[in-house]
Design a protein around this motif. Structure first.
Motif, short mmCIF file in Angstrom:
data_model
loop_
_atom_site.label_atom_id
_atom_site.label_comp_id
_atom_site.label_asym_id
_atom_site.label_seq_id
_atom_site.Cartn_x
_atom_site.Cartn_y
_atom_site.Cartn_z
N SER A 136 0.91 -1.38 -0.16
CA SER A 136 0.05 0.02 0.03
C SER A 136 0.98 1.14 0.13
CB SER A 136 -1.01 -0.01 1.31
OG SER A 136 -0.22 0.08 2.31
N THR B 178 -8.87 3.44 -4.49
CA THR B 178 -7.87 4.49 -3.80
C THR B 178 -8.04 5.76 -4.81
OG1 THR B 178 -5.93 5.15 -3.63
CG2 THR B 178 -6.09 3.51 -5.10
N SER B 179 -8.20 6.70 -3.80
CA SER B 179 -8.00 8.24 -4.55
C SER B 179 -6.64 8.46 -5.54
CB SER B 179 -8.10 9.35 -3.53
OG SER B 179 -7.50 9.13 -2.27
N TYR C 143 1.83 1.70 -7.92
CA TYR C 143 0.85 1.38 -7.15
C TYR C 143 -0.40 1.86 -7.75
CZ TYR C 143 -2.47 2.20 -3.17
OH TYR C 143 -3.55 2.18 -2.31
N ASN D 285 -7.06 9.31 1.65
CA ASN D 285 -6.21 9.00 2.66
C ASN D 285 -7.19 9.00 3.88
OD1 ASN D 285 -5.04 10.19 0.35
ND2 ASN D 285 -3.06 10.19 1.88
N ARG E 18 -1.91 3.71 11.82
CA ARG E 18 -1.28 3.84 10.40
C ARG E 18 0.14 3.43 10.64
NH1 ARG E 18 -1.96 4.20 5.32
NH2 ARG E 18 -2.52 6.58 4.74
N ASN F 238 5.61 4.48 8.13
CA ASN F 238 6.37 5.32 6.77
C ASN F 238 5.39 5.78 6.11
OD1 ASN F 238 5.55 3.12 5.67
ND2 ASN F 238 7.40 2.25 5.23
N VAL G 109 2.90 9.58 5.73
CA VAL G 109 3.53 10.61 6.29
C VAL G 109 2.86 11.30 7.55
CG1 VAL G 109 2.25 12.36 4.96
CG2 VAL G 109 4.38 13.10 5.14
N LYS H 84 4.28 9.54 10.52
CA LYS H 84 5.78 9.78 10.59
C LYS H 84 5.98 10.94 11.16
CE LYS H 84 9.83 10.18 7.52
NZ LYS H 84 10.36 10.20 6.22
N GLY I 210 9.85 14.93 2.58
CA GLY I 210 9.91 15.09 1.38
C GLY I 210 9.08 16.45 0.75
N ASN I 211 8.07 16.13 0.02
CA ASN I 211 7.28 17.15 -0.48
C ASN I 211 6.31 17.56 0.35
OD1 ASN I 211 5.69 18.98 -1.88
ND2 ASN I 211 4.86 17.15 -3.31
N ALA J 229 2.35 18.87 -1.11
CA ALA J 229 1.33 18.01 -1.33
C ALA J 229 -0.03 18.06 -0.62
CB ALA J 229 1.94 16.50 -1.52
N ARG K 28 -3.70 16.54 0.94
CA ARG K 28 -4.45 15.29 0.91
C ARG K 28 -5.47 15.67 1.68
NH1 ARG K 28 -1.43 14.35 -2.47
NH2 ARG K 28 -0.13 12.44 -2.85
N ARG L 91 9.04 11.85 -4.82
CA ARG L 91 8.81 10.56 -5.68
C ARG L 91 8.85 11.19 -7.03
NH1 ARG L 91 3.35 9.07 -1.97
NH2 ARG L 91 4.58 8.37 -0.29
N GLU M 129 4.59 12.91 -8.61
CA GLU M 129 3.82 13.08 -7.41
C GLU M 129 2.46 13.26 -7.87
OE1 GLU M 129 2.80 12.77 -4.32
OE2 GLU M 129 4.42 14.21 -3.35
N GLY N 123 11.10 5.71 4.41
CA GLY N 123 9.82 5.90 3.71
C GLY N 123 9.16 7.01 3.56
N1 GDD Z 1 5.47 8.68 3.05
C1 GDD Z 1 6.04 9.81 3.15
N2 GDD Z 1 7.17 10.17 3.69
N3 GDD Z 1 5.34 10.77 2.30
C2 GDD Z 1 5.82 12.12 2.46
C3 GDD Z 1 7.02 12.52 3.14
C4 GDD Z 1 7.77 11.17 3.68
O1 GDD Z 1 8.72 11.58 4.10
N4 GDD Z 1 7.17 13.83 2.87
C5 GDD Z 1 6.40 14.15 2.13
N5 GDD Z 1 5.43 13.16 1.92
C6 GDD Z 1 4.28 13.45 0.99
C7 GDD Z 1 4.14 12.20 -0.36
O2 GDD Z 1 4.85 12.53 -1.10
C8 GDD Z 1 2.54 12.25 -0.35
O3 GDD Z 1 2.41 13.36 -1.40
C9 GDD Z 1 1.99 12.71 0.72
O4 GDD Z 1 3.02 13.12 1.67
C10 GDD Z 1 1.16 11.43 1.38
O5 GDD Z 1 2.10 10.47 1.35
P1 GDD Z 1 1.75 8.88 2.15
O6 GDD Z 1 1.27 9.25 3.63
O7 GDD Z 1 2.92 7.99 1.96
O8 GDD Z 1 0.33 8.71 1.64
P2 GDD Z 1 0.09 8.62 -0.24
O9 GDD Z 1 -0.94 9.50 -0.12
O10 GDD Z 1 1.30 8.37 -1.12
O11 GDD Z 1 -0.96 7.27 -0.19
C11 GDD Z 1 -1.84 6.82 0.68
O12 GDD Z 1 -3.13 7.24 0.50
C12 GDD Z 1 -3.24 6.59 -0.57
C13 GDD Z 1 -5.00 7.20 -0.90
O13 GDD Z 1 -4.81 8.64 -1.66
C14 GDD Z 1 -1.53 5.10 0.94
O14 GDD Z 1 -2.35 5.10 2.11
C15 GDD Z 1 -2.21 4.60 -0.21
O15 GDD Z 1 -2.23 3.19 -0.02
C16 GDD Z 1 -3.53 5.25 -0.51
O16 GDD Z 1 -4.01 4.25 -1.73
#
Ligand code: GDD
Ligand code: NAP
Length: 359
Positions: free
Chosen positions: A95, A138-139, A162, A191, A197, A200, A202, A205, A224-225, A228, A230, A308, A311, A359
């Motif tokens: 995921s 997923t979104s 993914y 999300n 949760r 790794n 965000v 973390k 990272g970014n 973004a 959500r 990434r 993005e 991550g």
């Molecule tokens: N993981 C992570 N780690 N993300 C980061 C970081 C970091 O250090 N810094 C910034 N980000 C940014 C990512 O680039 C992304 O834009 C945003 O934070 C959210 O990242 P994640 O929490 O890893 O979630 P995701 O949106 O990529 O994916 C999650 O949501 C999806 C639904 O929209 C996951 O749960 C997926 O399985 C799910 O489908």
């Protein structure tokens, strides 16, 4: 593995994950016999299932675990044959979007072909006529979204291995619905987060690392970014929508979200407020960093490792359909979500031994 004749049986793949554990709790409350699939790991990683087993005698339902992997068709067949479920929730998946760039083939196997394997096992066992199937869509499918907010009609433009794998899964469920009359639904969930949760992602973390910083166990959180955006909701409420989708007279696909969107930066700021860390941003671009104005220390730094290759800039869901047809709407606000994650992490960081999170 027998259940009372009047008791419904649900099979949950990925019961050991965030959503799987909340869904198992919900279904046990409702009196289901829950059969959860788990994988073998070299270290014991069942902490999310602990609260379920601790309180099992207080619940109406019963729970069994079986070993199965979405990449292993025979294991799925055995699990389904043992359970012969009324409802199947396919929650299991690789995921993590960022990690899917490093393991694209594995991600496609589990997140795309794994769904096909389950649907084919249903057909082979005659469950296509009797069981209902939920797919964790997923979104991320919207990716480079053509419109904001996104609803069930918004075109998909996946931006990661993914999301491309999940696109196959979405369409194979729709195809089997049309071709074979399977009761299959796609929950297009935005999300959703919680104290459970994975570390790794965000949000977790951020809350876990800032709790460590607050207690003097970590110096700097590397991200990272920050820009973004959500649409973050509370996982415990989202599993209610999964169940509701399978109780409808006809199968359909639904967006589940809060309708609000926030940047990663805003999430950091909110978590700092909850922890009483006075934060000020300094610098620009790759040099931007967050300083604790009380101590003068840099607590947030940027790290290109967490960027990434492609993005998803902005996700924001429109739940008009789910509200009208399922009567589902979110209750926990963004502020409350951050607060409950921070409170949990503060308590647990005090007892933890140091861990390495990537991550
Ligand atoms: N993981 C992570 N780690 N993300 C980061 C970081 C970091 O250090 N810094 C910034 N980000 C940014 C990512 O680039 C992304 O834009 C945003 O934070 C959210 O990242 P994640 O929490 O890893 O979630 P995701 O949106 O990529 O994916 C999650 O949501 C999806 C639904 O929209 C996951 O749960 C997926 O399985 C799910 O489908
Ligand atoms: P999670 O915490 O990462 O849990 C995923 C579960 O899937 C884990 O139990 C994992 O097992 C299991 N799994 C991984 N690979 C597998 C395989 N090959 N075969 C069988 N099981 C496997 O994810 P989550 O946040 O609960 O998400 C649940 C589902 O919803 C996923 O399909 C995800 O893609 C999707 N989704 C999540 C969100 C979100 O924001 N959380 C939003 C939209 C969609 P181990 O415990 O052994 O690792």
């Amino acid at each position: 593995m027998s259940s009372h004749p009047s008791q419904k049986t649900a099979l949950i793949t990925g019961v050991n994950g965030q959503d799987g554990s909340y869904l198992a709790e919900l279904l046990l409350e409702k009196g289901y016999h829950v059969v959860g699939t788990v994988r073998r790991a070299s270290t014991f990683n069942r902490w999310r299932l602990d609260p379920i087993y601790r309180n099992l005698e207080d619940r109406h339902g019963k729970m069994d675990l079986v070993y199965a992997d979405l990449n292993d068709a025979s294991s799925l067949m055995h699990a389904l044959r043992q359970a012969m479920p009324d409802e199947i929730y396919n929650i299991g998946a690789q995921s993590h979007v960022g990690i899917s760039f490093e393991t694209p083939e594995y991600t496609a196997e589990s997140d795309a072909l794994g769904v096909l394997r389950l649907l084919e096992a249903m057909r082979a066992l005659g469950l296509d006529k009797t069981a209902r199937f939920y797919q964790a869509s997923t979104s991320e499918l919207y990716g480079n979204a053509k419109e904001v907010p996104q609803n069930e009609q918004t075109p998909f433009h996946p931006r990661s291995p993914y999301a491309v794998a999940k696109l196959y899964a979405y369409w194979i469920v729709r195809n089997y619905r049309d071709a074979y009359g399977i009761y299959g639904v796609n929950g297009i969930l935005f999300n959703h987060e919680s104290p459970r949760r994975g570390e790794n992602f965000v949000t977790k973390k951020i809350t876990r690392s800032l709790a460590r910083i607050k207690l003097g166990k970590l110096d700097t959180l590397r991200l990272g970014n920050l820009d973004a955006k959500r649409d973050w909701g509370y996982a415990k409420e989202y599993v209610e929508a999964m169940w509701q989708m399978l109780q409808q007279p006809t199968p359909d696909d639904y967006v589940i979200a809060t309708g609000e969107t926030h940047t990663v930066r805003e999430f950091v700021e909110e978590a700092c407020r909850c922890l009483d860390i006075p934060l000020a941003w300094h610098g620009t671009g790759a040099d931007e960093h967050g300083v604790d104005t009380r101590t003068g220390k840099t607590v947030i730094a940027l790290d290109p490792r967490y960027l990434r290759p492609t993005e998803v800039d902005v996700l924001q869901g429109d739940i008009t359909k789910a509200q009208a047809q399922l009567g589902w709407k979110p209750r926990v606000t963004f502020h409350e979500l951050v607060r409950l994650m921070v409170d949990y992490d503060l308590k647990h960081v005090e007892q933890e031994t140091p861990v390495f999170i990537d991550g």
